[in-house]
Design an enzyme around this catalytic site. Sequence first.
Site, PDB file in Angstrom:
ATOM      1  N   MET A 101       0.768  -1.177  -0.083  1.00 29.38           N
ATOM      2  CA  MET A 101       0.064  -0.215  -0.076  1.00 29.38           C
ATOM      3  C   MET A 101       0.818   1.101   0.172  1.00 29.38           C
ATOM      4  O   MET A 101       1.695   1.369   0.705  1.00 29.38           O
ATOM      5  CB  MET A 101      -1.024  -0.052   1.305  1.00 29.38           C
ATOM      6  N   ILE A 159       1.960  -5.655   8.109  1.00 25.76           N
ATOM      7  CA  ILE A 159       3.247  -5.338   8.272  1.00 25.76           C
ATOM      8  C   ILE A 159       3.534  -3.690   8.187  1.00 25.76           C
ATOM      9  O   ILE A 159       3.108  -3.198   7.218  1.00 25.76           O
ATOM     10  CB  ILE A 159       4.103  -6.239   7.015  1.00 25.76           C
ATOM     11  N   GLY A 189       1.222   3.580   5.530  1.00 27.65           N
ATOM     12  CA  GLY A 189       1.919   2.756   4.790  1.00 27.65           C
ATOM     13  C   GLY A 189       1.821   1.340   4.975  1.00 27.65           C
ATOM     14  O   GLY A 189       1.015   0.907   5.514  1.00 27.65           O
ATOM     15  N   SER A 190       2.628   0.540   4.225  1.00 27.75           N
ATOM     16  CA  SER A 190       2.986  -0.635   4.712  1.00 27.75           C
ATOM     17  C   SER A 190       2.227  -1.828   3.617  1.00 27.75           C
ATOM     18  O   SER A 190       1.975  -1.578   2.557  1.00 27.75           O
ATOM     19  CB  SER A 190       2.514  -1.168   6.302  1.00 27.75           C
ATOM     20  N   ARG A 191       2.206  -2.979   4.052  1.00 24.15           N
ATOM     21  CA  ARG A 191       1.816  -4.157   3.074  1.00 24.15           C
ATOM     22  C   ARG A 191       1.066  -5.272   3.956  1.00 24.15           C
ATOM     23  O   ARG A 191       1.138  -5.284   5.037  1.00 24.15           O
ATOM     24  CB  ARG A 191       2.697  -4.838   2.418  1.00 24.15           C
TER      25      ARG A 191
END
Length: 226
Positions: A101, A159, A189-191
């Site tokens: 993302m 994550i 942010g992140s995934r």
Amino acid sequence: MKVKIHSEGTNILIILLLMLGVINASAWMFIRPAVIPTIFSTVSGVIFLLVLNFFRSPKRHFKGSTDGVIVSSVDGRVVALEEVYEGECLHRRVIQLSVFMTIFDVHANWCPVNGEVLLVRHHPGRFMSAYLPKSSTENERSTILIKATNGDEIVVRQIAGAVARRIVTYAEPGDHITVDEHLGFIKFGSRVDIFLPLDAEILVDIKDKTIGGITPIARLPRRKNH
């Protein structure tokens, strides 16, 4: 599709609005020429709108049968699709499907499958870029083990990234979940990694764009006795 502001962002937006209000009021009262406070106000407006956009929380409903379907947990782009060994919960070789993302994507996380939550575990860790493969095991993260209605167990891993500093997980062990429910939220942010059985039918490819709660990304096989 209805869009509202996610509850995770309410306090942040209120505090940000107050801070920007004080800064801009002071600028208009004490700084001249007027072009300078005008720039302050314009920049402040852009910043507030970006944060407001980040915390949007659209109401979504998966259309069609959910039987055996794995739905993307997040808005983003597929950055990993490979066979790996998942050693925390499943202890076997699986397919890892990861969606990254950006700060412009919706950051609410949806449940990827109908089923029961078996385990939720939070891990402290680093805050390296979530785009890197090793972020899956070294970054701040939450792991959710889910038993799907066909009997398969899958793992979802939220994550944190270089900017994200807080992962929120709503799912708790014993919860019965559906793909229309929120699994959690990752701030800034992140995934999300999803670990699937090797015989799952993958419906997306690297660089494909996904929409959380809407895009089918895989299909689980039918199992006997389920």
